[in-house]
Design an enzyme around this catalytic site. Structure first.
Site, mmCIF file in Angstrom:
data_model
loop_
_atom_site.group_PDB
_atom_site.id
_atom_site.type_symbol
_atom_site.label_atom_id
_atom_site.label_comp_id
_atom_site.label_asym_id
_atom_site.label_seq_id
_atom_site.Cartn_x
_atom_site.Cartn_y
_atom_site.Cartn_z
ATOM 1 N N GLU B 49 65.768 -11.974 65.870
ATOM 2 C CA GLU B 49 64.693 -12.097 66.864
ATOM 3 C C GLU B 49 63.924 -13.406 66.754
ATOM 4 O O GLU B 49 63.370 -13.893 67.737
ATOM 5 C CB GLU B 49 63.726 -10.914 66.764
ATOM 6 C CG GLU B 49 64.300 -9.576 67.213
ATOM 7 C CD GLU B 49 64.996 -8.827 66.092
ATOM 8 O OE1 GLU B 49 65.219 -9.416 64.997
ATOM 9 O OE2 GLU B 49 65.311 -7.640 66.286
ATOM 10 N N PHE B 111 59.271 6.013 63.098
ATOM 11 C CA PHE B 111 60.354 5.104 62.765
ATOM 12 C C PHE B 111 60.243 3.826 63.600
ATOM 13 O O PHE B 111 60.067 3.881 64.812
ATOM 14 C CB PHE B 111 61.716 5.777 63.021
ATOM 15 C CG PHE B 111 62.880 4.857 62.755
ATOM 16 C CD1 PHE B 111 63.136 4.394 61.472
ATOM 17 C CD2 PHE B 111 63.700 4.442 63.794
ATOM 18 C CE1 PHE B 111 64.194 3.527 61.227
ATOM 19 C CE2 PHE B 111 64.756 3.582 63.560
ATOM 20 C CZ PHE B 111 65.010 3.121 62.276
ATOM 21 N N GLN B 112 60.340 2.695 62.963
ATOM 22 C CA GLN B 112 60.230 1.370 63.587
ATOM 23 C C GLN B 112 58.918 1.197 64.360
ATOM 24 O O GLN B 112 58.875 0.512 65.366
ATOM 25 C CB GLN B 112 61.447 1.073 64.480
ATOM 26 C CG GLN B 112 62.710 0.873 63.652
ATOM 27 C CD GLN B 112 63.863 0.270 64.436
ATOM 28 O OE1 GLN B 112 63.983 0.461 65.638
ATOM 29 N NE2 GLN B 112 64.731 -0.449 63.738
ATOM 30 N N LYS B 161 58.123 3.336 74.674
ATOM 31 C CA LYS B 161 59.363 3.864 75.246
ATOM 32 C C LYS B 161 59.108 4.906 76.327
ATOM 33 O O LYS B 161 59.796 4.930 77.347
ATOM 34 C CB LYS B 161 60.200 4.468 74.105
ATOM 35 C CG LYS B 161 61.635 4.770 74.497
ATOM 36 C CD LYS B 161 62.458 5.164 73.270
ATOM 37 C CE LYS B 161 63.928 5.325 73.634
ATOM 38 N NZ LYS B 161 64.749 5.622 72.438
ATOM 39 N N MET B 489 61.152 -33.250 52.108
ATOM 40 C CA MET B 489 59.739 -33.600 52.213
ATOM 41 C C MET B 489 58.972 -33.096 50.997
ATOM 42 O O MET B 489 58.084 -33.782 50.481
ATOM 43 C CB MET B 489 59.127 -33.048 53.509
ATOM 44 C CG MET B 489 57.726 -33.545 53.792
ATOM 45 S SD MET B 489 57.618 -35.337 53.940
ATOM 46 C CE MET B 489 57.773 -35.559 55.715
#
Lengths: 183, 589
Positions: B49, B111-112, B161, B489
């Site tokens: 993602e 969940f999630q 959802k 760097m």
């Protein structure tokens, strides 16, 4: 906290913030203060007469961050509609205090007398304590709190400062003076 | 017309003119992925993602249009937090849709589940939790309006959802109703007059052009202002390309790794015309010592930026393009401008440019060590040489993308930018791993342009998996890894400020095998180890247009980025390349 610290000092400024009455708005305001390192001294929030909006009264500690920057950042929050700064001499300020004071039968009459002086109300009475509600200017609330201290305070809750502009200072719309104008 | 919430969301995105979504499905966002099958909107399936977010950023930076990312709840949403923070810092318009657990499950540690609006509060311009399908078109319109107007930025729509599965009666709102959001547009004429007076009186003026020039599409009018007034221009890291580097009055990039002339011009200026720039710490160095003799005119669309770091003599709250247009008009009214007033200043700048150009050792000996060693070592490949050669071999309107670190600074220093929106990088947040996905997004937005990413070996390893996305979606980006086997760097800072105590910076040139890795993802992989191989490899890469190309350039590990203003130091203490000796800005006056 000493009375000096509680008084409205030069490092404290009062902002009256009109916000949309939507879920999470207070979290947005509080989150902004925390992530930019601004300090909130007190905060009060409640709906206005227009159900679409709430008013948040914030006393800001401007020692660490300039008020102008606090206002400009607050103004960027989408749900913030209007921000005004209320100067103490141009505003009517009020605060509410609930305090439970230890007072046996012998001391009770003294406490009740003081409550009367401050136009407070007894809202609960127990065996050796009473709970009192006082509304007034933040300074008078400070005074009352200090007078109660010697009796022993079992519990105390203040609402934080709320304010509206004085009527003769108000514009027709009732808005507070806009804070921090830049070009 | 009755639609499900999911259908209404996709239709709303279509109404906003979205042509591509970068995303990855999951449980909570599943309902939305069904109508996507029937939508004309292209969906690009990413491998992580974070890639979706950076692709949307690259798309937005290359096109000027908002990028759209779609992720599921919980880890999908938390993985996109970095790109949101990146876009917030660099004012990139981004609309991210995240799935959320059903409203009845919110707050139950389902969940999630994650508190996505809470987590992204501080890294978005605004966000929404949609609780009623009927709100969807309104919220989507507001989201695009907020993301793209005023100071642009990322927004997030959290989409439970059950809301996606419920139904609503379709409508498309006429507009937005946001009583607390009125972005500034035109400048106050009095402030413009005051600015014009300062411009006409200045003897050592500098235009300090920032990313706001690109955001407000002000490149053309900026050029008009420069040609009218003869004032030289520095372009910040976020503004590279906003003013052509080939213009005689272009001074290039200021800041910590800016060139000597750009940095010193600001220090010695008597007027800074800050246009859409924000006095970032990487530009100002020690603020109290920054441009001590300069009056400041600051144009910005964000009121909070005006006076945040440096109090301007004239603050102008306005859209940058509109403000510059007004300023040009105001100055024109004074009649022809005599540029000779600025001649001594320009001559000083020219002298600095001649004396302290960005440079590196182009003639590194083929063999270090003593002549008797007999070892036939190849000449070292300098990273700057790779970028110069790449610039010479690619079209002027090539889009250059970079990650974060030494390679980013060299890219900005040695690339000659001629057009706006041809430079895509992570400026404010400094997000390593930005380049590969951002290049993919840029190429999706501008398929007509050649898109090259200059990346570091450290950066490349963070997001390289998106090259599988590029191959699968036939997005022919080209990646030049400047592989110096180090987190370069960090190594440079340890060299300069930690007594060469190198702590956790070595990566190895061969682990992973970048060519093998690229080929495993369907790309062409090439390796370049010496200067004479650079041109043939780039030419070969330029001819490939059906798949991504990765070139593993084995560059000199010891090379450092100069000039450099050490963190917290005054810009007067700029350290130039060693062969240029020490600069004494005072003596140069």
């Amino acid at each position: 906290m000493s009375p000096d610290q509680m008084a409205y000092g030069p490092r404290h400024r009062l902002l009256s913030v009109l916000v949309e009455n939507k879920a999470g708005v207070l979290a947005r305001v509080a989150g902004l203060f925390s992530r930019r390192g601004y300090n909130i001294y007190s905060l009060a929030v409640a709906p206005t007469d227009d159900e679409r909006f709430s008013r948040i009264s914030i006393v800001v500690d401007v020692e660490s961050s300039p008020l102008e920057q606090v206002v400009a950042q607050l103004d960027k929050l989408i749900n913030v509609v209007e921000i005004g700064e209320l100067h103490p001499d141009e505003a009517r300020e009020a605060e509410l205090l609930l305090v439970s004071v230890s007072a046996d039968a012998g001391q009770r009459s003294q406490v009740i007398q003081l409550v009367g002086v401050f136009s407070g109300r007894i809202v609960d009475v127990g065996q050796d304590a009473i709970t009192v509600m006082v509304a007034g200017t933040p300074e008078s609330i400070d005074d009352f709190e200090n007078l109660m201290r010697p009796y022993g305070i079992a519990g105390l809750q203040r609402t934080g400062r709320i304010a509206l502009p004085k009527l003769d200072e108000k514009s027709a719309s009732g808005a507070a003076t806009p804070a921090a104008n830049i070009a | 017309m009755e639609l499900t919430g999911a259908q209404a969301l996709v239709k709303s995105l279509e109404m906003e003119g979205v042509e591509v979504i970068f995303g990855l499905p999951g449980g909570a966002i599943l309902p939305v992925y069904d109508p996507i099958l029937d939508s004309p909107i292209r969906h690009i399936l990413v491998r992580h993602e974070q890639g979706a977010g950076h692709m949307a950023e690259g798309y937005a930076q290359a096109t000027g249009r908002p990028g759209v990312a779609m992720v599921t709840s919980g880890p999908g949403a938390t993985n996109v937090v970095t790109p949101l923070a990146d876009a917030y810092m660099d004012s990139i318009p981004l609309v991210c849709v995240s799935g959320q657990v059903a409203t009845s499950a919110i707050g139950t540690d389902a969940f999630q589940e994650s508190d996505t609006t809470g987590i992204t509060l501080g890294v978005t311009k605004h966000n929404w939790l949609v609780t009623d399908a009927a709100d969807i078109p309104q919220v989507v319109r507001e989201a695009f309006h907020i993301a793209t107007t005023g100071r642009p930025g990322p927004v997030l729509i959290d989409f439970p959802k059950d809301v996606a599965n419920s139904t609503m009666e379709w409508y498309w709102p006429d507009g937005v109703d946001l009583p607390g959001y009125q972005p500034p547009s035109h400048a106050d004429p009095a402030a413009i007059r005051a600015a014009a007076a300062l411009v006409l009186a200045a003897e050592r003026p500098v235009i300090y052009a920032g990313g706001g020039i690109l955001k407000s599409r002000a490149s053309e009018v900026l050029r008009e202002l420069v040609d009218l007034t003869g004032i030289p221009v520095v372009t910040t890291l976020m503004a590279r390309g906003a003013f052509p580097d080939s213009h005689p009055l272009s001074l290039g990039m200021p800041g910590m790794h800016g060139n000597f002339t750009a940095v010193t011009s600001m220090q010695k200026a008597d007027l800074l015309l800050a246009l859409g720039s924000r006095f970032d710490d990487r530009v100002t160095g020690k603020v109290s010592a920054f441009a001590p003799g300069a009056k400041v005119v600051h144009v910005d669309i964000d009121k909070a930026e005006i006076g945040k770091v440096r109090r301007p003599e004239v603050g102008i709250l306005a859209d940058c393009r509109l403000a510059i247009e007004a300023l040009v008009e105001e100055i024109r009214a004074f009649g022809p401008i005599d540029h000779s007033r600025l001649a001594p200043w320009i001559a000083t700048l020219r002298r600095w440019q001649a004396e302290f150009p960005c440079t590196y050792d182009r003639h590194e000996p083929a063999s270090t060590g003593s002549a008797g060693s007999g070892a036939s070592r190849r000449p070292t490949l300098k990273p700057q040489f790779v970028i110069e050669t790449l610039r010479a071999l690619t079209p002027p309107d090539t889009i250059l993308v970079s990650g974060v670190g030494q390679h980013q600074m060299w890219a900005s220093q040695y690339w000659s930018f001629e057009y706006p929106n041809t430079w895509v990088n992570s400026g404010g947040l400094g997000t390593m791993g930005f380049a590969v996905p951002a290049a993919i997004g840029a190429k999706v937005g501008r398929p007509d342009r050649m898109v090259w990413a200059v990346d570091g070996d450290g950066c490349f390893q963070m997001t390289a998996q998106e090259l599988a996305t590029a191959t699968a979606e036939r997005i022919p980006v080209k990646i030049a890894i400047l592989n110096n086997a180090y987190l370069g760097m960090v190594r440079q800072w340890q060299h300069m400020f930690y007594e060469e105590r190198y702590s956790e910076v070595y990566l190895s040139p061969d682990l992973p095998d970048y060519v093998g890795w690229a080929e495993s993802m369907g790309c062409i992989g090439l390796r370049v180890e010496s200067p004479e191989e650079v041109t043939p490899a780039i030419e070969k890469a330029n001819e490939i247009d059906d798949r991504p190309v990765v070139i593993d350039f084995r560059t000199d590990s010891m090379e450092q980025v100069f000039p450099m203003v050490p963190a917290g130091a005054s810009n007067d203490d700029i350290v130039v390349y060693q062969s240029q000796g020490t600069s004494d800005a005072e003596a140069l006056q």
